[in-house]
Scaffold this active site. Structure first.
Site, short mmCIF file in Angstrom:
data_model
loop_
_atom_site.label_atom_id
_atom_site.label_comp_id
_atom_site.label_asym_id
_atom_site.label_seq_id
_atom_site.Cartn_x
_atom_site.Cartn_y
_atom_site.Cartn_z
N ALA A 41 0.86 -1.19 0.00
CA ALA A 41 0.00 0.00 0.00
C ALA A 41 0.90 1.24 0.00
O ALA A 41 0.77 2.13 0.85
CB ALA A 41 -0.96 -0.01 1.19
N LEU A 42 1.80 1.24 -0.95
CA LEU A 42 2.89 2.22 -0.93
C LEU A 42 2.40 3.65 -1.17
O LEU A 42 1.47 3.88 -1.94
CB LEU A 42 3.93 1.85 -2.00
CG LEU A 42 4.53 0.45 -1.87
CD1 LEU A 42 5.59 0.23 -2.95
CD2 LEU A 42 5.13 0.22 -0.48
N HIS A 43 3.05 4.58 -0.52
CA HIS A 43 2.79 6.00 -0.71
C HIS A 43 4.13 6.72 -0.81
O HIS A 43 5.20 6.08 -0.77
CB HIS A 43 1.91 6.55 0.43
CG HIS A 43 2.43 6.23 1.80
ND1 HIS A 43 3.62 6.73 2.28
CD2 HIS A 43 1.93 5.45 2.78
CE1 HIS A 43 3.82 6.28 3.50
NE2 HIS A 43 2.81 5.48 3.83
N GLU A 44 4.06 8.04 -0.91
CA GLU A 44 5.26 8.84 -1.11
C GLU A 44 6.32 8.60 -0.02
O GLU A 44 7.52 8.69 -0.28
CB GLU A 44 4.83 10.32 -1.16
CG GLU A 44 5.87 11.30 -1.65
CD GLU A 44 6.45 10.99 -3.04
OE1 GLU A 44 5.77 10.38 -3.88
OE2 GLU A 44 7.62 11.34 -3.25
N HIS B 253 7.07 5.74 1.41
CA HIS B 253 7.84 4.55 1.03
C HIS B 253 8.77 4.88 -0.14
O HIS B 253 9.91 4.41 -0.18
CB HIS B 253 6.90 3.42 0.59
CG HIS B 253 5.97 2.93 1.65
ND1 HIS B 253 4.62 3.17 1.63
CD2 HIS B 253 6.21 2.19 2.77
CE1 HIS B 253 4.05 2.60 2.68
NE2 HIS B 253 4.99 2.02 3.39
N GLN C 95 2.34 -9.25 13.46
CA GLN C 95 2.41 -7.96 14.14
C GLN C 95 1.02 -7.32 14.30
O GLN C 95 0.92 -6.18 14.70
CB GLN C 95 3.38 -7.03 13.43
CG GLN C 95 2.98 -6.54 12.05
CD GLN C 95 4.09 -5.76 11.39
OE1 GLN C 95 5.08 -6.32 10.94
NE2 GLN C 95 3.96 -4.45 11.33
N GLU D 264 10.89 7.20 9.92
CA GLU D 264 10.88 7.66 11.32
C GLU D 264 9.46 7.79 11.86
O GLU D 264 9.27 7.98 13.06
CB GLU D 264 11.61 9.00 11.44
CG GLU D 264 13.12 8.86 11.32
CD GLU D 264 13.86 10.17 11.54
OE1 GLU D 264 13.19 11.23 11.64
OE2 GLU D 264 15.09 10.13 11.60
N GLN E 264 9.33 1.57 16.47
CA GLN E 264 9.72 0.41 15.66
C GLN E 264 11.20 0.50 15.28
O GLN E 264 11.95 -0.48 15.37
CB GLN E 264 8.85 0.36 14.40
CG GLN E 264 9.37 -0.56 13.30
CD GLN E 264 8.39 -0.71 12.17
OE1 GLN E 264 7.39 -1.42 12.31
NE2 GLN E 264 8.64 -0.07 11.03
N VAL F 26 7.39 11.78 5.95
CA VAL F 26 6.87 12.63 4.87
C VAL F 26 5.44 13.02 5.27
O VAL F 26 4.66 12.19 5.74
CB VAL F 26 6.86 11.87 3.52
CG1 VAL F 26 6.31 12.75 2.40
CG2 VAL F 26 8.27 11.39 3.17
O1 PAF Z 1 6.72 -0.55 8.99
C1 PAF Z 1 6.26 -1.53 8.37
O2 PAF Z 1 5.74 -1.41 7.27
C2 PAF Z 1 6.36 -2.91 9.01
O3 PAF Z 1 6.20 -2.84 10.39
C3 PAF Z 1 7.64 -3.66 8.63
C4 PAF Z 1 8.87 -2.94 9.14
C5 PAF Z 1 7.74 -3.81 7.12
C6 PAF Z 1 7.63 -5.05 9.26
O4 PAF Z 1 6.53 -5.78 8.85
#
Ligand code: PAF
Length: 291
Positions: free
Chosen positions: A32-35, A37, A61, A148, A153, A180
């Protein structure tokens, strides 16, 4: 860009890159990528000869009542975005490939993972540490990049890398990239797409209230009443609840009740219209750190 979903194929591709003398950066994601990522991918390209991204919605998680099933999955669209950024390799394992029948190991990082998101999402950071450790061993990157926005995490992953003496990457090669933000200050997140138009507009109150609290604390206001006022401002703005609003040491994540000499971080998680948003910002008196 090569998209790979079998570990044996990944190992071959990684060996090919390494035998060709290339350094490799990893950008771990849940898709679900955005700017935000894509910024990580650009930064990765500046730091290594080749870039691998991973997309894996990690069930370990997510808590039992969280959004694992609803979490957006759009592999083809994400792959196109990564390819356009010049990513070399996409590692997209299935759940069965990551956690085969009989899988029984978990990594638990104490201290930094306690409180804040660790308090409101029990088990979350065990799931994160476990999958990230596996991703590191699968891809063997020279450097890995994380946003960040997930400050706790990042601290958990660095602590794990130090404690387990990881070398690919080492703790020093785990890079945090600044959050961002949208024009109104809201931090980009894959979960922002859950927000209705009205809640999206209201959500801008989060960074605004955080900045006001930081200005107050840096100006000498007492921490507890300032955080209490921040929570009130969020409820007044339309948030339904605040999971936490904490001042913490930026590195150890220890809770702070007064602002001291070391850099601190304001971390907040709050819910609006059923969506849980998190954010964090630096807090400190810059003149104290000046030489
Ligand atoms: O930040 C995330 O998208 C997730 O927690 C990660 C680091 C890919 C681990 O599943």
């Amino acid at each position: 860009m090569q998209t790979i979903n079998r570990l044996a194929d990944l190992r071959k591709a990684v060996a090919g890159l390494k035998n060709g003398g290339k350094t490799l950066a990893l950008v771990p994601t849940m898709g679900a990528l955005h700017e935000g990522h894509l910024t990580l991918v650009r930064e990765a390209k500046a730091r290594a000869d080749a870039v691998a991204a991973s997309i894996f919605v990690n069930p370990r998680q997510f808590g039992p009542n969280e959004d694992l099933d609803a979490y957006p999955r759009q592999l083809a669209a994400d792959a196109a975005l990564l390819e356009a950024e010049g990513c070399d390799l996409l590692w997209a394992p299935t759940v069965e490939a990551m956690y085969p029948e009989g899988y029984a190991t978990s990594i638990s990082v104490s201290g930094v993972s306690e409180g804040a998101c660790g308090g409101s999402r029990p088990g979350h950071f065990d799931g994160v540490a476990t999958v990230v450790c596996k991703l590191f061993h699968q891809v063997l990157p020279d450097v890995a990049l994380f946003g960040e926005k997930d400050w706790q995490q990042l601290a958990v992953i660095r602590r794990m890398a130090r404690d387990l003496d990881l070398t690919r990457p080492s703790a020093d090669d785990i890079i945090g990239v600044p959050t961002v933000r949208e024009a109104d200050g809201l931090a980009l997140s894959s979960r922002n797409r859950y927000l209705s138009e009205a809640d999206r507009a209201r959500a801008a109150a989060l960074p605004k209230a955080m900045k006001a609290a930081i200005a107050a604390i840096e100006g000498g206001a007492e921490v507890a009443p300032t955080l209490h006022a921040l929570e009130g401002a969020l409820i007044d703005a339309g948030f339904s609840s605040v999971d936490y609003a904490d001042l913490r040491d930026a590195e150890t994540l220890a809770e702070l009740f007064v602002l001291g000499e070391r850099p601190a971080r304001l971390l907040v998680a709050a819910r609006i219209g059923g969506t849980r948003l998190i954010d964090n910002m630096g807090v400190g008196r810059p003149w104290r750190f000046a030489i």
